[in-house]
Write an enzyme that holds these catalytic residues in place. Sequence first.
Site, mmCIF file in Angstrom:
data_model
loop_
_atom_site.group_PDB
_atom_site.id
_atom_site.type_symbol
_atom_site.label_atom_id
_atom_site.label_comp_id
_atom_site.label_asym_id
_atom_site.label_seq_id
_atom_site.Cartn_x
_atom_site.Cartn_y
_atom_site.Cartn_z
ATOM 1 N N CYS A 52 -70.271 19.002 -41.311
ATOM 2 C CA CYS A 52 -69.447 19.976 -42.042
ATOM 3 C C CYS A 52 -68.454 19.224 -42.930
ATOM 4 O O CYS A 52 -67.820 18.258 -42.491
ATOM 5 C CB CYS A 52 -68.700 20.864 -41.040
ATOM 6 S SG CYS A 52 -67.677 22.100 -41.842
ATOM 7 N N CYS A 56 -61.440 19.835 -39.749
ATOM 8 C CA CYS A 56 -60.690 20.444 -38.637
ATOM 9 C C CYS A 56 -60.558 19.400 -37.520
ATOM 10 O O CYS A 56 -61.581 18.944 -36.982
ATOM 11 C CB CYS A 56 -61.409 21.686 -38.138
ATOM 12 S SG CYS A 56 -61.839 22.822 -39.470
ATOM 13 N N CYS A 59 -62.706 19.362 -34.249
ATOM 14 C CA CYS A 59 -64.115 19.758 -34.288
ATOM 15 C C CYS A 59 -65.083 18.569 -34.333
ATOM 16 O O CYS A 59 -65.017 17.734 -35.244
ATOM 17 C CB CYS A 59 -64.346 20.653 -35.499
ATOM 18 S SG CYS A 59 -66.063 21.216 -35.573
ATOM 19 N N CYS A 96 -73.348 35.925 -30.951
ATOM 20 C CA CYS A 96 -72.549 35.319 -32.020
ATOM 21 C C CYS A 96 -73.266 34.066 -32.513
ATOM 22 O O CYS A 96 -73.841 33.327 -31.707
ATOM 23 C CB CYS A 96 -71.180 34.922 -31.497
ATOM 24 S SG CYS A 96 -70.349 36.244 -30.611
ATOM 25 N N CYS A 127 -72.394 39.001 -34.398
ATOM 26 C CA CYS A 127 -71.182 38.382 -34.947
ATOM 27 C C CYS A 127 -71.583 37.057 -35.585
ATOM 28 O O CYS A 127 -72.472 36.373 -35.080
ATOM 29 C CB CYS A 127 -70.176 38.138 -33.822
ATOM 30 S SG CYS A 127 -68.685 37.267 -34.358
ATOM 31 N N CYS A 187 -62.897 39.303 -35.980
ATOM 32 C CA CYS A 187 -62.686 38.531 -34.760
ATOM 33 C C CYS A 187 -61.855 37.327 -35.193
ATOM 34 O O CYS A 187 -62.303 36.530 -36.021
ATOM 35 C CB CYS A 187 -64.041 38.098 -34.199
ATOM 36 S SG CYS A 187 -63.903 36.930 -32.841
ATOM 37 N N ARG A 259 -60.986 37.057 -25.734
ATOM 38 C CA ARG A 259 -62.055 36.152 -25.268
ATOM 39 C C ARG A 259 -61.474 34.818 -24.815
ATOM 40 O O ARG A 259 -60.896 34.098 -25.635
ATOM 41 C CB ARG A 259 -63.047 35.863 -26.398
ATOM 42 C CG ARG A 259 -63.637 37.074 -26.956
ATOM 43 C CD ARG A 259 -64.701 36.848 -27.984
ATOM 44 N NE ARG A 259 -64.958 38.155 -28.565
ATOM 45 C CZ ARG A 259 -65.561 39.154 -27.936
ATOM 46 N NH1 ARG A 259 -66.030 38.978 -26.729
ATOM 47 N NH2 ARG A 259 -65.721 40.322 -28.511
HETATM 48 S S1 SF4 Z 1 -64.418 24.124 -37.145
HETATM 49 FE FE1 SF4 Z 1 -65.937 22.468 -37.478
HETATM 50 S S2 SF4 Z 1 -67.724 23.532 -38.269
HETATM 51 FE FE2 SF4 Z 1 -66.001 24.955 -38.503
HETATM 52 S S3 SF4 Z 1 -65.198 24.573 -40.549
HETATM 53 FE FE3 SF4 Z 1 -64.036 23.224 -39.181
HETATM 54 S S4 SF4 Z 1 -65.161 21.266 -39.210
HETATM 55 FE FE4 SF4 Z 1 -66.536 22.839 -40.038
#
Ligand code: SF4
Length: 317
Positions: A52, A56, A59, A96, A127, A187, A259
Site C-alpha cells: 500500500c 499508516c 500497518c 467485510c 462491508c 463504519c 466492534r
Molecule cells: S491501513 Fe494499511 S492498507 Fe490501509 S491505507 Fe493504511 S497502509 Fe494502506
Amino acid sequence: MNKASWNKDDLYQLYSTPFIDLIHQAHLVHRAHFNSTDMEICSLLSIKTGSCPEDCGYCPQSAHFKTGVKKEKLMELAEVIKQAKRAKDAGAKRFCMGAAWRNPPAQEFSKILEIVKAVKALALEVCMTLGMLTLEQAEQLKKVGLDYYNHNLDTSPNYYKRIITTRTYEDRLETINYVNIAGLNICCGGIIGMGESREDRVNFLLQLSKLPKPLKSIPINRLIAIKGTPLEKATIIDNFEFIKTIACVRIMFPESIIRLSAGRHEMSDEMQVWCFMAGANSVFYGDILLTAKNSTIDRDKRLFKKIGIEAFTMQEK
Ligand code: SF4
C-alpha cells in the site's frame, strides 16, 4: 448521561468516573438498546494485500515498512465467494472485505462492484474498506448493494499527523462525507494504544460524534505492535484505560454496534469480557484479521459458551 452533543468536559468527566461506576453506567445504556448476551459476528477478508502506498504507522501492509507481508493481486471473484460462503456457514452475518489501496484503482473498480453483487446475493451484509473514494464511486457501490463502508478516523486530528503523513484528516472526513451522501452506512472507529494521550482519545471520540450521521458501526482496535512498523515498540495501553474508552463509546453511541476488533488475541478472556460489559457487542472471527493475528474461532466459541453467549446473531431489540 444521554446527550445529543458532547464536549471535552463531558468526556473528561466520564473518564474520571470511578471504574466500576463507569462500567455500570455503560452497561445500563447497553442493556437499554441491546440484549446483553447478543454478539454480532463478522468476518474480515483481505481481498488485495500488501504494497500500500500509504504510510499508516501501525500497518504491516504499507510499502514503506519491511514487515514481510507479500504483495498480492486483487483476489479472484470465485475465491472471494468461497470465503464468504465459509464465513456464512460459520455464523457470520456480515462479510467485510479490505483492500490495501490509497484509493481503488479505476481499472479494478468494476471487479469490486462484481464482488459486492456476488457477496450480497449470498444474503450476507456487505462491508468494504478500500481507501479513499470519490462521490461517484460511493454511489456506484451503493447501487450494487454495498451496506457499509469502513473508513476509520484512527485517532485525534492532532495525533493523526504523527501516525500517517501520506494523507490528511480532512481527506478522511471527505470520504466519510461522500459515503454518507451516497446513502451507505458508515463504519468508523479507531485504534487505541498508539502512544496517544487521553486528550487525543477524547478528541478522537468527539470527532466520531461530529460525523454527519450517527454511526451504525464503531470498530475499536487495540494496537497490535507489529515488527517492522514504526509502532513496533509502542507501550501497551493500560487495560483499564482501554475498557474505559469502550465504555465512553457505548455511552456516547447507545445504538451503535461496537466492534472489539484488532488486538483481541493478545487479551485475556477476562479482559474481553470487561470490554463486553462496557458495551462491545461485536467481534471479528477467524484466525487472521486482514494480515494480523486474531483470536481463534475455537477460543471464541469456548469463551462465549462459558459466559452464556451462544447465538452468533444479533437480534434487534
Ligand atoms: S491501513 Fe494499511 S492498507 Fe490501509 S491505507 Fe493504511 S497502509 Fe494502506
